[in-house]
Motif scaffolding. Structure first.
Motif: not given
Length: 548
Positions: A245-267
């Motif tokens: 649960x610990x690593x899963x929640x952080x992994x999901x959160x980090x994946x969402x945040x990294x994807x947000x960073x990518x689309x922010x820079x790209x947009x």
């Protein structure tokens, strides 16, 4: 959480706790805390601090939080008590350390509601420019609106918190849905791949990458993993599910945040880079994702984001006003602060603790008039709170070796000092201009704790156990001195002179000094820990009450 003067037989687990929570429930509990207002601004401020290398900052932040989280996973599964971040140091080092880390916990909790208000007001300022000045600082009218937000949180807590608690699951779905939808829509409609090569991959070097971790909302955004730890006593299979649960929640959160960073820079429109990464400029910058959505003709998405910018932060602010009053209530029950903090209404609401948190929250706005500055403070207070876990971890493996460990961290004796080093690096990267303010808050806390003890405002005041906490003042002062002599500032490398840091320590050597200093404090603390018998008495005198 309660501490009684008479020692009682140790009870590894309270029979009233029902182990009904599975893996998905644990992950969702943490995920609801990880996805908060950080996503609204983290991508903008990280890009300003590190350029495209902000993606590296998110990766480093995720690894750092995972290391800290695993240490807390073993402790949380061993001692399923409320307020574990304060209780673990108390078990290992006694009341002086317990009171200190309890105060750090309260500082962290009391500053979250103001930061959620700031997030909402930043987005609101796009349509109500009278809320903020040109430097994204609150105007007098904006401060008045912030007071109204905080008052609303208090009123709802007095009368409607039960209803709020029942809506937590739906709120979590909403919190995850909106950023995921934003990622998909922006990636499909506005993406400029050449934005990622602007001024090279890392325009501000390693210092920009590292400072972004603490000052741009990265660590702040990833905090929340401890919710799975706090539910360890109610997990069906903690040995298997807590680490997942610990690593899963952080992994999901980090994946969402990294994807947000990518689309922010790209947009970002090409015009946004006219003045470089540090001064990204585009219409609606005060509400960055909503501004980008408007710029590419997605008015419906912008409207959704403006609604979310009020709903999601407000939900988090409401919960943390609740948490703050409960932390101060627990500190009073343990004898650390005046007994008046235990005063409750007929509904069981700690009214004095809540009003005190309200007043302090309003004061917090004054030295931290912007979201980004407040983020550095909250991050430092949070990680300082978590730093007690690794220190207690090594001691409790020796002091309480026979207690059942539903989850045992492999290589724990190696990872606990590493986790302590990581904690101190995150605090150091926040910058001197943030840490001196944190130092003032800590001193004020000690005045409150010391005054309560000297004036005997709480008859339950415990023995201080100063001998086992002798390392604590050296740790706090030493970390402050290293930060002062270092070169990190919350507003970036260009502001070293104005923030007060001397920049006497060269980059990388400063982090070597932090690591050596951390190891010295860690092993000093291990050496002077409480005797095993005293630890067993403290553990045995704690009554774990379901729902507290």
């Amino acid at each position: 959480m309660e501490m009684h003067t008479g020692a009682a037989p140790a009870a590894p687990r309270n029979p009233g706790l029902k182990r009904d929570i599975g893996l998905i429930g644990l992950i969702w509990a943490s995920e609801g805390s990880i996805i908060g207002s950080g996503w609204l601004f983290g991508a903008l401020y990280a890009a300003q601090a590190a350029g495209t290398a902000a993606l590296v900052s998110w990766a480093i932040g995720a690894v750092a939080i995972i290391i800290l989280a695993f240490v807390h996973a073993e402790l949380g599964a061993m001692y399923p008590v409320a307020g574990g971040t304060a209780r673990f140091p108390h078990y290992a080092f006694g009341s002086a350390a317990g009171a200190s880390f309890g105060w750090f916990s309260w500082l962290q909790a009391v500053t979250v509601a103001p930061i959620e208000v700031m997030a909402s007001l930043n987005y609101l300022s796009v349509h109500a420019p009278w809320v903020q000045s040109g430097e994204n600082q609150l105007t007098a009218a904006g401060y008045g609106l912030a007071v109204a937000f905080m008052a609303f949180f208090v009123v709802v807590n007095f009368f409607g918190i039960k209803w709020l608690a029942h809506t937590n699951s739906a709120a979590t779905w909403w919190k995850v849905f909106v950023p995921v939808l934003t990622i998909i829509v922006l990636a499909a409609t506005a993406f400029h791949g050449d934005n990622f090569g602007y001024q090279g991959f890392s325009p501000f070097g390693a210092q920009g990458v590292l400072s972004a971790i603490s000052t741009s909302g990265i660590i702040f955004a990833l905090l929340g993993f401890e919710q799975a730890d706090q539910l360890a006593g109610e997990s069906r299979n903690p040995a298997r599910d807590i680490p997942r649960a610990v690593i899963g929640s952080i992994f999901i959160g980090a994946l969402i945040y990294v994807a947000l960073q990518v689309v922010f820079i790209g947009a970002l429109p090409h015009s946004a880079f006219i003045h470089g990464w540090a001064n990204l400029s585009f219409a609606g910058k005060a509400g960055p994702f909503a501004g980008l959505a408007t710029a590419v003709g997605l008015g419906w998405l912008a409207t959704l984001l403006y609604v979310d910018a009020v709903v999601s932060p407000s939900g988090t602010g409401l919960i943390y006003v609740t948490a703050t009053s409960r932390v101060s209530y627990g500190l009073s029950r343990n004898g650390y602060v005046p007994a008046i903090f235990e005063r409750t209404t007929k509904r069981g609401v700690p009214w004095f603790g809540m009003l005190f948190a309200f007043v302090v929250g309003l004061i917090v706005f004054l030295p931290f008039p912007t979201w980004q500055k407040l983020v550095g403070f909250v991050t430092s207070a949070s990680v300082l709170m978590y730093a007690g876990g690794p220190l207690a971890f090594g001691c409790l493996r020796k002091q309480d070796p026979h207690r059942p460990r539903p989850y045992r961290l492999p290589g724990g004796t190696f990872w606990s000092p590493v986790a302590f080093i990581v904690s101190n690096l995150i605090i150091y990267w926040a910058g001197w201009d943030t840490l001196w303010r944190l130092g003032v808050a800590i001193v004020l806390g000690y005045l409150l704790l010391g005054g309560s003890a000297l004036l005997k405002l709480n008859p339950k005041a415990p023995h201080a156990d100063w001998k086992s906490a002798q390392w604590l003042p050296v740790y706090l002062l030493g970390l402050g001195v290293i930060s002062w002599q270092g070169g990190f500032c919350s507003t970036g490398p260009a502001s070293k002179a104005s923030c007060g840091a001397t920049d006497a320590l060269p980059l990388w050597w400063d982090m070597v000094i932090i690591a050596v200093f951390s190891l010295a404090i860690y092993y000093w603390a291990q050496w002077v820990r409480l005797p095993d018998g005293a630890t067993q008495e403290y553990i045995g005198s704690v009554e774990v009450v379901p729902g507290h």
